[in-house]
Design an enzyme around this catalytic site. Structure first.
Site, mmCIF file in Angstrom:
data_model
loop_
_atom_site.group_PDB
_atom_site.id
_atom_site.type_symbol
_atom_site.label_atom_id
_atom_site.label_comp_id
_atom_site.label_asym_id
_atom_site.label_seq_id
_atom_site.Cartn_x
_atom_site.Cartn_y
_atom_site.Cartn_z
ATOM 1 N N SER A 255 0.844 -1.210 0.000
ATOM 2 C CA SER A 255 0.000 0.000 0.000
ATOM 3 C C SER A 255 0.870 1.248 0.000
ATOM 4 C CB SER A 255 -0.900 0.060 1.236
ATOM 5 O OG SER A 255 -1.502 -1.163 1.495
ATOM 6 N N ASP A 256 1.932 1.209 0.796
ATOM 7 C CA ASP A 256 2.863 2.336 0.814
ATOM 8 C C ASP A 256 3.479 2.551 -0.567
ATOM 9 O OD1 ASP A 256 2.741 3.081 3.533
ATOM 10 O OD2 ASP A 256 4.140 1.499 4.106
ATOM 11 N N LEU A 257 3.912 1.462 -1.176
ATOM 12 C CA LEU A 257 4.637 1.576 -2.434
ATOM 13 C C LEU A 257 3.726 2.038 -3.565
ATOM 14 C CD1 LEU A 257 6.689 -1.705 -1.963
ATOM 15 C CD2 LEU A 257 7.569 0.629 -1.745
ATOM 16 N N GLY B 114 2.796 5.606 -3.151
ATOM 17 C CA GLY B 114 3.941 6.435 -3.536
ATOM 18 C C GLY B 114 4.020 6.601 -5.046
#
Lengths: 394, 394
Positions: free
Chosen positions: B165-167, B170
């Site tokens: 989810s972070d990646l 981003g």
């Protein structure tokens, strides 16, 4: 909109390329999807749909126009060339070499439209020992290491249910094209952008890769437990399970207070994250004992109010009835002329001044062939001739 | 390079934001990372490393410069304001409202630098009932439905081992900022880009979402088997397992020929994909009987030569010793002044004219504070004063 006025010729099919070009279309680009007459993009025939339209196809092709052209016929290639001459970018997801064999290598594309941006999405890239191999999402999941980090301790390699390699490579493609368009604005020159499914997935290996590089060790899989944080994961409540992810001592303290277990904050076995990882099972049991007194909804509200990241674990029913996801307009109903209203996912990029919008519903196959070729100067008689030759129709 | 000349003030920390700004830095942007003096980005203290540098931190922060500023101090906020006045974009991943409380709401940012592009990456977006909730990758994996489609039939929800989810958020952030910069080039006006971890993951639900929308049904999980294709998945060879993904009759025919099972192509039980899905277990047994006669390497070469997508299932050892991944330069050794050579992942976006390159190694905390503030006109005496006030040093 950000990409208004940029025309993109979209030679892609199935998922990775169409997802890439849809992102650019959502941001305002004029995307013209080229499909082989008769068959069209194979995804038109895949997945569930309604009223004569695959909703799987629809979910990757809003905001595009469709032109059918047989690129095996010389007349089809001429029409493509005339379209490219009006464009800012060309994107394909053929295997390396296929576009060149159709007569459109990079040099020729730059000749047709000086300064054009080109982008290819492939399985492995256009150079190296596997550049000729066929590739699909599943192979990229296997070869990138992604499947090796997905699962619980000791589990065999596991793909994820979404075509994640296709989607992430599509996203990288959109970013690469967008960046090349920025340069083109300033330098009046284009370049070739190359994205591979496998490289895209490798680029996401994050701490698993950095740990391996620094130590030579492969981190064991930990399933829903965080390898270096505790408590963290799924926890049982009175009526189900919730996800809790406190990441450090501050969050741990908040969680213990909210659970009315303040003594654990200073308990010698739990006083640091390292100790909590060591005593994970015992801590989880203590947490679940408290959670068992109330329902999930109660705890989700209470823990979030206390500043502890916490949420439900949703399946599709849950996701698409959640008030936040609906408030964020992540579900849209798109009216079409002949296929009723199509429901699809919303826009993940929210722009304050020029919000993404559905300017065009997913196109019927070849819906815009006549109009676009007429714009290029084809006469009605010439268009009729192309149809007869089966260049634009099956 | 595509983003040469664009300056980005990077107020982000941990993963999602730093991954976003690293993508932009890799494409040429001048990214200035603002860190609180003393602590710095928390990821500096996380993960394995060598010679005094976390390689986890390094993997998200190449090509950036670091300035330490205490934004709780008025002098720190003044310095930030002067930096923003020189920038084209500001990116943060604070919770909604935090940047405004520091004195930098959207109106103020536009006042400091008219036409600036701003981007916020949050857990749930800045509006809606959960906008105030804290969020981490794990919660977004749970609430987006991602965990519900990850696993085998009947398995409980499963997060994936990467901070996906972070990646992905981003990546969406980088794309949104890049698109807004294109518009700014033409319209001389900026806008706010908003990305949420949860929306980003929801946007990847692909056929699982479109099937649900069209039918109201939640597709069952199928683990490594494809829900609508057979044969497809992991298959045993004499010495291990390989991934095979033929997607249609053509590929199936090639696979049967390569396995010397041509009769199965016309066998009434296997003649269509639907029938092959129905008789999956029997077909898998027949395929594995043939594969058992030789080793994985033999079959990977033979099946790819026959045009059947096929590959090994790699862990980190396999990925980072594979000749294709090495040929694609997906591993890089980056020299640093004080921390030896740092190994990290390569660039997934390959540009023909302006390839991504490491122009700067990952910065030490505050390494560029003096130089950058001096550029803004701070005198040596003023810089000394900021240090004494602990605005730029702990």
């Amino acid at each position: 909109m950000p990409l208004t006025g940029f025309r993109i010729i979209d030679l892609t099919r199935v998922i990775s390329g169409p997802f890439c070009t849809m992102m650019l279309a959502d941001l305002g680009a004029d995307v013209i999807k080229i499909e082989p007459p008769g068959e069209g993009d194979p995804i038109r025939k895949q997945g569930a749909g309604r009223d004569g339209m695959s909703w799987y196809f629809a979910s990757f092709n809003r905001n595009k126009r469709s032109v059918t052209l047989d690129l095996k016929a010389p007349e089809g290639r001429v029409a493509l060339e005339r379209l490219i001459a009006t464009a800012d970018a060309v994107i394909d997801n053929f295997r390396p070499g296929v576009l060149a064999r159709l007569g459109f290598d990079e040099a020729r594309l730059q000749e047709i439209r000086p300064g054009i941006v080109t982008c290819s999405i492939t399985g492995f890239g256009s150079t190296g020992p596997y550049s000729d191999r066929p590739a699909f999402d599943f192979i990229a999941q296997a070869m990138s290491g992604f499947m090796s980090v997905n699962g619980g301790p000791g589990d065999p390699p596991l793909r994820t249910g979404l075509p994640i390699s296709d989607l992430v490579s599509g996203l990288y493609g959109a970013l690469g094209v967008c960046a090349a368009l920025v340069r083109r604005e300033r330098a009046q020159t284009g370049e070739h952008v190359e994205i591979s499914l496998t490289n895209s997935m490798v680029s996401l290996l994050a701490y698993v890769a950095s740990h391996y590089f620094a130590t030579g060790e492969v981190l064991p899989k930990t399933g829903n437990d965080h390898p270096i944080a505790s408590p963290y994961g799924l926890f049982r409540t009175r009526d189900g399970q919730i996800a809790i992810a406190p990441s450090d001592n501050t969050f741990f303290g908040r969680l213990m207070d909210a659970l009315e277990l303040p003594a654990l904050k200073t308990h010698p076995d739990f006083v640091s994250n390292d100790l909590r990882v060591l005593h994970r099972a015992r801590l989880t049991a203590l947490v679940e004992e408290q959670l068992g007194h109330s329902d999930s909804e109660y705890w989700i509200t209470k823990l979030n109010a206390a500043g502890v990241p916490c949420g439900p674990i949703y399946d599709m029913h849950g996701v698409f009835s959640d008030p936040q996801i609906l408030a964020q307009e992540m579900v849209m109903n798109v009216p079409t002329k002949d296929h009723g209203e199509v429901r699809m996912l919303g826009f993940p990029i929210k722009l304050s001044q020029t919000p993404c919008a559905v300017r065009r519903p997913p196109p019927d196959m070849g819906e815009h062939t006549g109009a676009l070729l007429a714009e290029l100067g084809y006469s009605p008689a010439e268009l009729e001739q192309l149809r007869k030759l089966r260049v634009t129709a099956a």
